[in-house]
Scaffold this motif. Structure first.
Motif, PDB file in Angstrom:
ATOM      1  N   PRO A   4       7.314  14.691 -19.680  1.00 49.13           N
ATOM      2  CA  PRO A   4       6.127  15.028 -20.472  1.00 49.13           C
ATOM      3  C   PRO A   4       5.630  13.921 -21.378  1.00 49.13           C
ATOM      4  O   PRO A   4       4.442  13.822 -21.659  1.00 49.13           O
ATOM      5  CB  PRO A   4       6.597  16.223 -21.311  1.00 49.13           C
ATOM      6  CG  PRO A   4       8.057  15.999 -21.460  1.00 49.13           C
ATOM      7  CD  PRO A   4       8.507  15.381 -20.171  1.00 49.13           C
ATOM      8  N   GLU A   5       6.547  13.075 -21.867  1.00 52.09           N
ATOM      9  CA  GLU A   5       6.167  12.074 -22.861  1.00 52.09           C
ATOM     10  C   GLU A   5       6.765  10.736 -22.455  1.00 52.09           C
ATOM     11  O   GLU A   5       7.974  10.609 -22.293  1.00 52.09           O
ATOM     12  CB  GLU A   5       6.670  12.490 -24.244  1.00 52.09           C
ATOM     13  CG  GLU A   5       5.940  11.846 -25.408  1.00 52.09           C
ATOM     14  CD  GLU A   5       6.461  10.442 -25.716  1.00 52.09           C
ATOM     15  OE1 GLU A   5       5.700   9.656 -26.284  1.00 52.09           O
ATOM     16  OE2 GLU A   5       7.622  10.139 -25.390  1.00 52.09           O
TER      17      GLU A   5
ATOM     18  N   SER B 142      11.166  18.851 -26.139  1.00 51.52           N
ATOM     19  CA  SER B 142      10.588  19.258 -24.861  1.00 51.52           C
ATOM     20  C   SER B 142      11.720  19.520 -23.873  1.00 51.52           C
ATOM     21  O   SER B 142      12.693  18.767 -23.827  1.00 51.52           O
ATOM     22  CB  SER B 142       9.676  18.161 -24.302  1.00 51.52           C
ATOM     23  OG  SER B 142       8.608  17.901 -25.178  1.00 51.52           O
TER      24      SER B 142
ATOM     25  N   SER C 259       2.741  23.292 -16.370  1.00 53.68           N
ATOM     26  CA  SER C 259       3.255  21.933 -16.233  1.00 53.68           C
ATOM     27  C   SER C 259       4.746  21.918 -15.951  1.00 53.68           C
ATOM     28  O   SER C 259       5.294  20.924 -15.489  1.00 53.68           O
ATOM     29  CB  SER C 259       2.976  21.144 -17.513  1.00 53.68           C
ATOM     30  OG  SER C 259       3.719  21.706 -18.590  1.00 53.68           O
TER      31      SER C 259
ATOM     32  N   TRP D 219       6.909  22.176 -18.312  1.00 57.87           N
ATOM     33  CA  TRP D 219       7.520  21.778 -19.574  1.00 57.87           C
ATOM     34  C   TRP D 219       7.090  22.708 -20.682  1.00 57.87           C
ATOM     35  O   TRP D 219       5.956  23.188 -20.708  1.00 57.87           O
ATOM     36  CB  TRP D 219       7.090  20.361 -19.958  1.00 57.87           C
ATOM     37  CG  TRP D 219       7.750  19.297 -19.157  1.00 57.87           C
ATOM     38  CD1 TRP D 219       7.304  18.760 -17.991  1.00 57.87           C
ATOM     39  CD2 TRP D 219       8.977  18.642 -19.459  1.00 57.87           C
ATOM     40  NE1 TRP D 219       8.180  17.810 -17.556  1.00 57.87           N
ATOM     41  CE2 TRP D 219       9.216  17.706 -18.433  1.00 57.87           C
ATOM     42  CE3 TRP D 219       9.891  18.748 -20.509  1.00 57.87           C
ATOM     43  CZ2 TRP D 219      10.334  16.882 -18.415  1.00 57.87           C
ATOM     44  CZ3 TRP D 219      11.001  17.927 -20.495  1.00 57.87           C
ATOM     45  CH2 TRP D 219      11.222  17.011 -19.461  1.00 57.87           C
TER      46      TRP D 219
ATOM     47  N   ASN E 120       7.639  23.063 -25.158  1.00 62.82           N
ATOM     48  CA  ASN E 120       8.219  22.537 -26.396  1.00 62.82           C
ATOM     49  C   ASN E 120       8.844  23.688 -27.170  1.00 62.82           C
ATOM     50  O   ASN E 120       8.229  24.750 -27.305  1.00 62.82           O
ATOM     51  CB  ASN E 120       7.152  21.855 -27.251  1.00 62.82           C
ATOM     52  CG  ASN E 120       6.629  20.583 -26.613  1.00 62.82           C
ATOM     53  OD1 ASN E 120       7.305  19.968 -25.799  1.00 62.82           O
ATOM     54  ND2 ASN E 120       5.424  20.188 -26.977  1.00 62.82           N
TER      55      ASN E 120
ATOM     56  N   ASN F 287       0.674  14.328 -28.708  1.00 68.02           N
ATOM     57  CA  ASN F 287       0.166  14.041 -27.364  1.00 68.02           C
ATOM     58  C   ASN F 287       0.623  15.048 -26.308  1.00 68.02           C
ATOM     59  O   ASN F 287       0.598  14.764 -25.121  1.00 68.02           O
ATOM     60  CB  ASN F 287       0.604  12.629 -26.936  1.00 68.02           C
ATOM     61  CG  ASN F 287       2.103  12.433 -27.095  1.00 68.02           C
ATOM     62  OD1 ASN F 287       2.785  13.286 -27.649  1.00 68.02           O
ATOM     63  ND2 ASN F 287       2.622  11.315 -26.614  1.00 68.02           N
ATOM     64  N   THR F 288       1.081  16.230 -26.733  1.00 72.05           N
ATOM     65  CA  THR F 288       1.473  17.262 -25.772  1.00 72.05           C
ATOM     66  C   THR F 288       0.693  18.543 -26.073  1.00 72.05           C
ATOM     67  O   THR F 288       0.936  19.195 -27.078  1.00 72.05           O
ATOM     68  CB  THR F 288       2.991  17.543 -25.837  1.00 72.05           C
ATOM     69  OG1 THR F 288       3.355  17.811 -27.195  1.00 72.05           O
ATOM     70  CG2 THR F 288       3.785  16.365 -25.333  1.00 72.05           C
TER      71      THR F 288
ATOM     72  N   TRP G  88       0.719  21.666 -25.432  1.00 75.61           N
ATOM     73  CA  TRP G  88       1.359  22.919 -25.044  1.00 75.61           C
ATOM     74  C   TRP G  88       1.744  23.779 -26.232  1.00 75.61           C
ATOM     75  O   TRP G  88       2.286  24.861 -26.064  1.00 75.61           O
ATOM     76  CB  TRP G  88       2.622  22.644 -24.212  1.00 75.61           C
ATOM     77  CG  TRP G  88       2.380  21.721 -23.071  1.00 75.61           C
ATOM     78  CD1 TRP G  88       1.362  21.792 -22.157  1.00 75.61           C
ATOM     79  CD2 TRP G  88       3.140  20.569 -22.717  1.00 75.61           C
ATOM     80  NE1 TRP G  88       1.455  20.773 -21.263  1.00 75.61           N
ATOM     81  CE2 TRP G  88       2.524  19.992 -21.579  1.00 75.61           C
ATOM     82  CE3 TRP G  88       4.271  19.969 -23.253  1.00 75.61           C
ATOM     83  CZ2 TRP G  88       3.016  18.848 -20.957  1.00 75.61           C
ATOM     84  CZ3 TRP G  88       4.759  18.822 -22.633  1.00 75.61           C
ATOM     85  CH2 TRP G  88       4.133  18.281 -21.504  1.00 75.61           C
TER      86      TRP G  88
END
Length: 369
Positions: free
Chosen positions: A82-83, A113, A144, A146, A148, A212-213, A215
């Motif tokens: 994810p990152e 994550s 996705s 993923w 958090n 930057n995620t 979710w």
């Protein structure tokens, strides 16, 4: 004159101590190599398997730990990170840990994550002694793959050891969860004010959200976490609730809100002080997060024995309305709770759970009802 001379010296000494304390304590955000972008040396790798306890910079690993590159394949499955470009995977009974400098007696939340790979009922055990919680990750809330997660703890010393452990035992030791982007945030207990009896009614105080995620962050049920990552609130249900931010979602008020993503299994509650016989007005916002959660949404509000159902016809493009519930307190402590009546899926993605947004919760006594 002596007092005038000594005062600046004392101030300087105090300032130096405070500055030193600031330098040694962890700041809000990623932990040291929290996104695992600093790779082990090639000599510490055997294929994808990490060899050596101290091979991953910033971390200590135990057991079967793999270093995964984004786009790597496992059979027919493509592993997504994810990152950044790298993550770690924890095999059977494997763990990663890191010592963190903190302030003794404070509350902190960990955000990380995680994604499951080939096992069906994957779990993660998160520990900062003496606190520990098992996070079930078999329910995937986003398409996705993923999600958090947030988990909170209270410190008992000025240095703690964070341990993320996979307690699973699978036939294939590589069938374990992927971990990426581990961050920390200090939590400050909110207080009621003369404008709102509810604490943290706007949900502004909560766990770290990665910038930057898109979710949000799942906050687990309180059976998994003795210290809530959402100060003053507890998740009184079997499923998590999602903590969202205005950078990625529509939020009715301020910068943060809560999305009830698990139907009646997704509920938040807070116990507030009230005076028996007094009339109170509970007001709040109900809306959608501009995430294609379209359809008939309903939030149920509870204040002691009083209840209110608030329907909201969502177009999935953002919006909200205000609602209010009047009640007479029958106890000196009143439980305020919100839940979503229905399970809802996003209209553009039938594999992602969604639900109504709750925000800007206010409770005030009414003098002349």
């Amino acid at each position: 004159m002596q007092g005038l001379v000594l005062l600046p010296v004392l101030l300087c000494a105090t300032y130096h101590i405070a500055l030193s304390a600031t330098n040694v304590t962890v700041a809000d955000g990623l932990l040291d190599n929290g996104n695992f972008e600093q790779a082990p040396n090639a000599s510490n790798m055997k294929g994808t398997v990490v060899v050596g306890r101290y091979a991953i910079p910033g971390w200590v690993n135990e057991g079967f730990v793999e270093y995964i590159k984004s786009g790597q394949k496992q059979g027919d499955m493509l592993l997504v990170v994810p990152e950044g470009a790298y993550a770690v995977r924890l095999g059977n009974e494997a763990s990663i840990k890191q010592e963190i400098k903190v302030v003794k007696g404070m509350y902190y939340s960990i955000t990380f994550s995680a994604a499951r790979t080939c096992a069906q009922e994957e779990r993660l055990n998160v520990t900062v002694a003496p606190d520990s919680g098992v996070m079930p990750i078999q329910t995937v809330y986003s398409s996705s793959g993923w999600d958090n997660y947030a988990w909170a703890f209270k410190t008992q010393s000025d240095a703690v050891m964070l341990i993320i452990h996979n307690p699973g035992v699978e036939e294939d030791p590589a069938c374990g969860p992927l971990i990426d982007a581990v961050a920390i945030k200090a939590l400050y207990p909110p207080r009621p004010t003369n404008k709102n009896i509810m604490k943290n009614g706007g949900f502004e105080e909560g766990p770290y959200i990665f910038p930057n995620t898109p979710w949000g962050v799942l906050i687990p049920p309180n059976i998994e976490d003795d210290n809530s990552p959402l100060p003053a609130w507890v998740v009184e249900s079997l499923k998590a609730v999602k903590y969202i931010d205005s950078a990625h979602y529509f939020v009715p008020q301020g910068r943060r809100a809560v999305e009830l993503v698990g139907g009646k299994e997704s509920a938040i509650a807070q116990i507030t002080r009230t005076i028996v016989g007094k009339t109170y007005r509970l007001s709040f916002s109900v809306g959608d997060a501009n995430n294609s959660c379209a359809g008939s949404l309903v939030v149920e509000a509870f204040a002691g024995k009083a209840t209110l159902k608030v329907p909201y016809e969502s177009k999935g493009t953002g919006g909200f309305k205000r609602a209010a519930l009047r009640f007479v307190a029958v106890s000196n402590r009143t439980r305020i709770m919100f839940l979503s009546t229905f399970y809802t899926m996003r209209s553009d993605d039938f594999s992602s759970l969604c639900g109504p947004v709750v925000d800007d919760v206010k409770l005030l006594s009414i003098r002349n009802p």
